[in-house]
Design an enzyme around this catalytic site. Structure first.
Site, PDB file in Angstrom:
ATOM      1  N   LYS A 211       0.824  -1.202   0.000  1.00  0.00           N
ATOM      2  CA  LYS A 211       0.000   0.000   0.000  1.00  0.00           C
ATOM      3  C   LYS A 211       0.863   1.259   0.000  1.00  0.00           C
ATOM      4  O   LYS A 211       0.637   2.199  -0.769  1.00  0.00           O
ATOM      5  CB  LYS A 211      -0.938  -0.022   1.205  1.00  0.00           C
ATOM      6  CG  LYS A 211      -1.773   1.252   1.388  1.00  0.00           C
ATOM      7  CD  LYS A 211      -1.329   2.044   2.592  1.00  0.00           C
ATOM      8  CE  LYS A 211      -2.257   3.230   2.857  1.00  0.00           C
ATOM      9  NZ  LYS A 211      -1.712   4.134   3.894  1.00  0.00           N
ATOM     10  N   ASN A 212       1.897   1.298   0.853  1.00  0.00           N
ATOM     11  CA  ASN A 212       2.695   2.507   0.982  1.00  0.00           C
ATOM     12  C   ASN A 212       3.597   2.760  -0.215  1.00  0.00           C
ATOM     13  O   ASN A 212       4.087   3.878  -0.399  1.00  0.00           O
ATOM     14  CB  ASN A 212       3.520   2.457   2.274  1.00  0.00           C
ATOM     15  CG  ASN A 212       2.662   2.658   3.512  1.00  0.00           C
ATOM     16  OD1 ASN A 212       1.583   3.228   3.441  1.00  0.00           O
ATOM     17  ND2 ASN A 212       3.140   2.177   4.638  1.00  0.00           N
TER      18      ASN A 212
ATOM     19  N   CYS B  44      -5.342   9.676   8.000  1.00  0.00           N
ATOM     20  CA  CYS B  44      -5.552   9.397   9.423  1.00  0.00           C
ATOM     21  C   CYS B  44      -4.830  10.428  10.280  1.00  0.00           C
ATOM     22  O   CYS B  44      -3.700  10.807   9.985  1.00  0.00           O
ATOM     23  CB  CYS B  44      -5.020   8.001   9.783  1.00  0.00           C
ATOM     24  SG  CYS B  44      -5.847   6.639   8.966  1.00  0.00           S
TER      25      CYS B  44
ATOM     26  N   ARG C 266       1.893  15.694  11.744  1.00  0.00           N
ATOM     27  CA  ARG C 266       2.512  15.058  10.579  1.00  0.00           C
ATOM     28  C   ARG C 266       2.853  16.160   9.578  1.00  0.00           C
ATOM     29  O   ARG C 266       2.301  16.226   8.486  1.00  0.00           O
ATOM     30  CB  ARG C 266       1.572  14.019   9.952  1.00  0.00           C
ATOM     31  CG  ARG C 266       1.150  12.935  10.918  1.00  0.00           C
ATOM     32  CD  ARG C 266       0.075  12.034  10.339  1.00  0.00           C
ATOM     33  NE  ARG C 266       0.586  11.078   9.388  1.00  0.00           N
ATOM     34  CZ  ARG C 266      -0.166  10.187   8.758  1.00  0.00           C
ATOM     35  NH1 ARG C 266      -1.456  10.138   8.984  1.00  0.00           N
ATOM     36  NH2 ARG C 266       0.351   9.336   7.916  1.00  0.00           N
TER      37      ARG C 266
ATOM     38  N   ASP D  60       3.768   1.306  11.979  1.00  0.00           N
ATOM     39  CA  ASP D  60       2.490   0.779  11.508  1.00  0.00           C
ATOM     40  C   ASP D  60       2.139  -0.578  12.119  1.00  0.00           C
ATOM     41  O   ASP D  60       0.999  -1.025  11.995  1.00  0.00           O
ATOM     42  CB  ASP D  60       2.505   0.632   9.978  1.00  0.00           C
ATOM     43  CG  ASP D  60       2.334   1.964   9.265  1.00  0.00           C
ATOM     44  OD1 ASP D  60       1.969   2.946   9.929  1.00  0.00           O
ATOM     45  OD2 ASP D  60       2.570   2.018   8.047  1.00  0.00           O
TER      46      ASP D  60
ATOM     47  N   ARG E 267      -8.959   1.301   3.632  1.00  0.00           N
ATOM     48  CA  ARG E 267      -7.946   2.149   3.010  1.00  0.00           C
ATOM     49  C   ARG E 267      -6.635   1.411   2.807  1.00  0.00           C
ATOM     50  O   ARG E 267      -5.866   1.733   1.899  1.00  0.00           O
ATOM     51  CB  ARG E 267      -7.668   3.387   3.880  1.00  0.00           C
ATOM     52  CG  ARG E 267      -8.696   4.493   3.804  1.00  0.00           C
ATOM     53  CD  ARG E 267      -8.176   5.743   4.516  1.00  0.00           C
ATOM     54  NE  ARG E 267      -6.801   6.000   4.121  1.00  0.00           N
ATOM     55  CZ  ARG E 267      -5.772   6.025   4.971  1.00  0.00           C
ATOM     56  NH1 ARG E 267      -5.939   5.804   6.251  1.00  0.00           N
ATOM     57  NH2 ARG E 267      -4.557   6.256   4.529  1.00  0.00           N
TER      58      ARG E 267
END
Length: 421
Positions: free
Chosen positions: A23-24, A117, A122, A306, A398
């Site tokens: 995903k990343n 999120c 961030r 994560d 997601r």
């Protein structure tokens, strides 16, 4: 109508699960494709809502987008320099990769503040610092950034923090800059290497990826290509934890074990029995009591931030106190009150938690406050007594490709239903 995931706990899991593409990496590879002069085809794309949101943004830019299962084809041939100010930008934080990609392609980009999120501060100041070093002027008004440059010129850029997002974003902008760009204290995550591999296939000149110094020599043109995404190390880690928590014998396929060494080490320290067989890991059910461990999240190759939320659920079953220290996202502890609702005994400290175990968990209604919190609650539901109902499951969707189906094939009892918000 909102969706709820309902899990009936206590069923042992057995079988094989295949991990999807990262995903990343995906959320950076797709914006990177717009730098090409021709079609870019990417294989191994996970079926997650972030991909759909990125496709919406690409179509706003007049790119042709085809999605067929795990394949996406992006053709930017007729792309236009259009401001990205729609609500779609707010749906995912990774929309900020269009900053670097569009700045590199057009020397100009107008984009809303990215969403995603909330995990504490961030900031994207390192991204902006990098763009400014390349010659961009930046203004911010009404939650919208405007980045403009007459020309991008290579420069030496030192990152105060080895940020994955900043490293990738600066790389995306620098591939079309004049001369040489050097990113020092660059992040080393595998997803960065994957993005650099795509750009190199397109014709970019990038060296040093995977080290703390990346060098990019700017080029005028990038061409279309084909690329296959690496496996998702966070999904892989989540399923290793699921197997440790609720499995009898679970085989997790399509893994790069080197990407998970920090987690594998902690699971073995807890007493989990595992065998690494090529690109698969076999996890065996536990007979003995789990041992408590201390975890400190760090940038890669350290323990991934994560994975601390999913691991926390497993730690509730360990014999004694475990300590988690978060150094990346200091507010990444919203899963703890939810787990406490299920019977866990977790004390929160500043950027840290203490998990007192073992505690039996019982099903109740809980809320997925963010993506990895959702994963932690799924694991809790699998081992809890009774039924667990998880709301705000869009967070889970997601980042996890068909997690319901994958768990059901292993023997989990999971259903979805709609509720009025």
């Amino acid at each position: 109508m909102a969706e709820v995931i309902a899990i009936d706990g206590g069923y042992k899991l057995n079988g094989t699960v295949r991990i999807s593409g990262a995903k990343n990496a995906t959320v950076a590879l797709i914006p990177a494709a717009v730098l090409s002069d021709g079609p870019v085809e990417i294989l191994g794309v996970p079926e997650i809502s972030d991909v759909a949101a990125l496709a919406t943004l690409l179509r706003e830019l007049k790119c042709d987008v085809e999605i067929d299962g795990e394949r996406i084809k992006v053709d930017p041939t007729h792309m236009e320099d259009i401001p990205l100010v729609s609500d779609a930008v707010n749906k995912l934080r990774a929309s900020y990769y269009f900053m670097g990609a569009l700045l590199g392609k057009y020397k100009r980009v107008k984009i809303k503040m990215p969403g995603g999120c909330y995990l504490g501060p961030r900031p994207i100041d390192l991204h902006l610092k990098g763009f400014e070093a390349l010659g961009a002027k930046i203004t911010y008004e009404d939650d919208t950034y405007l980045l403009e440059a007459e020309e991008l010129v290579g420069n030496s850029i030192y990152l105060d923090f080895a940020s994955v997002g900043a490293t990738i974003n600066i790389m995306l902008a620098a591939v079309h800059a004049q001369g040489k760009t050097v990113i020092e204290n660059a992040a080393k995550e595998p997803e960065i290497i994957d993005v650099a591999n795509l750009l190199t296939k397109m014709g970019a000149k990038i060296r040093g990826v995977g080290t703390d110094t990346i060098t990019i020599d700017g080029v005028d043109h990038l061409s279309g290509t084909f690329h296959e995404i690496i496996p998702d190390r966070i999904e892989a880690g989540t399923f290793l934890i699921i197997a440790a928590a609720a499995g009898e014998k679970v085989i997790v396929q399509n893994i790069i074990p080197q990407h998970l060494e920090a987690l594998i080490s902690k699971l073995k320290e807890m007493g989990i029995k595992m065998d690494v067989v090529g690109d698969s890991i076999v996890v065996y059910g536990r007979d003995d009591a789990l041992k408590p461990v201390n975890v400190k999240t760090q940038i890669y190759p350290g323990f991934a931030t994560d994975l601390q939320q999913p691991l926390t659920t497993l730690l509730t079953q360990a014999q004694g106190d475990s300590h988690v220290k978060e150094t990346i996202y200091i507010e990444r502890f919203k899963h703890c009150p939810q787990l406490n609702k299920m019977g866990a005994h977790i004390d929160l400290e500043e950027a840290a938690s203490v998990i007192h175990g073992p505690t039996p968990l019982h099903g109740t209604r809980v809320e997925a406050t963010d993506l990895r919190c959702g994963a932690a609650l799924v694991i809790a539901g699998l081992i809890a007594e009774g039924r667990t109902e998880i709301t705000n499951v869009y967070h889970i969707d997601r980042g996890y490709d068909n997690i319901d189906h994958k768990l059901i094939t292993l023997g989990a009892h999971i259903t979805r239903y709609h509720i009025d918000e």
